[in-house]
Design an enzyme around this catalytic site. Structure first.
Site, PDB file in Angstrom:
ATOM      1  N   GLU A  64       4.874   3.542  11.504  1.00 46.95           N
ATOM      2  CA  GLU A  64       4.633   4.097  10.133  1.00 46.95           C
ATOM      3  C   GLU A  64       3.502   4.688  10.239  1.00 46.95           C
ATOM      4  O   GLU A  64       2.324   4.352  10.526  1.00 46.95           O
ATOM      5  CB  GLU A  64       4.639   2.604   9.319  1.00 46.95           C
ATOM      6  CG  GLU A  64       5.521   1.628   9.131  1.00 46.95           C
ATOM      7  CD  GLU A  64       5.092   0.475   8.352  1.00 46.95           C
ATOM      8  OE1 GLU A  64       4.149   0.436   8.006  1.00 46.95           O
ATOM      9  OE2 GLU A  64       5.776  -0.415   8.260  1.00 46.95           O
TER      10      GLU A  64
ATOM     11  N   ASP B  79      -4.066  -2.209   1.116  1.00 42.41           N
ATOM     12  CA  ASP B  79      -4.609  -2.446   2.789  1.00 42.41           C
ATOM     13  C   ASP B  79      -6.016  -3.239   2.756  1.00 42.41           C
ATOM     14  O   ASP B  79      -6.509  -2.989   1.717  1.00 42.41           O
ATOM     15  CB  ASP B  79      -4.940  -0.935   3.321  1.00 42.41           C
ATOM     16  CG  ASP B  79      -3.537  -0.167   3.336  1.00 42.41           C
ATOM     17  OD1 ASP B  79      -2.586  -0.690   3.877  1.00 42.41           O
ATOM     18  OD2 ASP B  79      -3.690   0.816   2.635  1.00 42.41           O
TER      19      ASP B  79
END
EC number: 4.2.1.20
Length: 271
Positions: free
Chosen positions: A53, A64
């Site tokens: 990814e 994140d």
């Protein structure tokens, strides 16, 4: 299926046929530089990762943790553009022949142009997109263009999703399902691992798609644990941290090659 979604599906099916989980690595584009990011993607694919990814750095990466936020900030301050993300996909795919997805928040795709983004990603050899913040009920336009270009649309499911919602999310997705859970701090990992395993069981009841898990795996032993219940093991922060901690780019590439090899053994149960 057409385009590189077929390559992605074949790769995941081959791992299953080998009796193991796939190793999926997350590497942000433009970090530490655009060229350095391309070399990092190639390094993990050449060292045992099945899929990568490529992260499209964003100024507000709510999905994140701090390690990836730091890398995103470095990439954005370096002037990263979407064209650089496409170049990262193109060059790494051309060099390795392996499936590469882009993981991105919706806003950059929307601003760039949905059709333009899909067309350019397909032309670069990309296998699809992971869109963590795009609600399924607002995804029809993207999915139409993705399907036209032979791209997978990977949605994220979480332990908080009820069974009906899992069916709705997985019915709209393609390629695989990203099951998100947190490994937690030391001492709580066993119970959090059980939560992730339960999420995989519930998701499998809703779909035939492979279910891949991202829960803070950072070593071969943890990869083996998650491989015991998931179709794919997704590792991101550990790669980024290895690059951040390295004194220079060459040392960073050596570190992520070593880490990839350890994780690849883990998903094969060889730790």
């Amino acid at each position: 299926m057409s385009g590189n979604i077929q390559l992605l599906s074949d790769t995941l099916a081959r791992a299953r046929a080998e009796g193991r989980s796939a190793l999926i690595a997350y590497v942000p584009a433009g970090f530490p530089t655009v060229d350095g990011g391309i070399e990092a993607v190639k390094a993990v694919l050449e060292s045992g990762a099945d899929v990568v990814e490529v992260g499209l750095p964003h100024s507000d990466p709510v999905f994140d943790g701090p390690v990836i936020q730091t890398a995103d900030d470095i990439a954005l301050r370096g002037g990263l553009k979407i064209a650089d993300v496409m170049r990262t996909v193109r060059e790494a795919h051309a060099a390795t022949g392996k499936p590469i997805l882009v993981m991105t928040y919706w806003n950059p795709v929307d601003r760039y142009g949905v059709e333009r983004f899909a067309v350019e990603l397909a032309e670069a050899g990309g296998a699809g997109c992971i869109l963590p913040d795009l609600p399924v009920q607002e995804s029809a336009t993207w999915r139409e263009h993705a399907e036209k270009q032979g791209l997978a649309t990977v949605f994220v499911v979480a332990p908080s999703n009820r069974d009906e919602r899992l069916k709705e999310i997985t019915a709209a997705g393609s390629g695989f399902v990203y099951a998100a859970s947190l490994m937690g701090v030391t001492g709580t990992r066993a119970s959090v691992g059980e939560a992730a395993a339960a999420l995989v069981r519930r998701t499998r009841a809703a779909t035939e798609l492979p279910v891949c898990v991202g829960i803070g795996v950072s070593n071969g032993e943890q990869a083996a644990e998650v491989a015991g219940f998931a179709d794919g093991v997704i590792v991101g922060s550990a790669f980024v941290k290895a690059l951040l901690d390295a004194p220079d780019e060459a040392a960073g590439l050596a570190a992520i090659r070593t880490l990839t090899a350890e994780l690849a053994k883990g998903v094969r149960g060889n730790v």
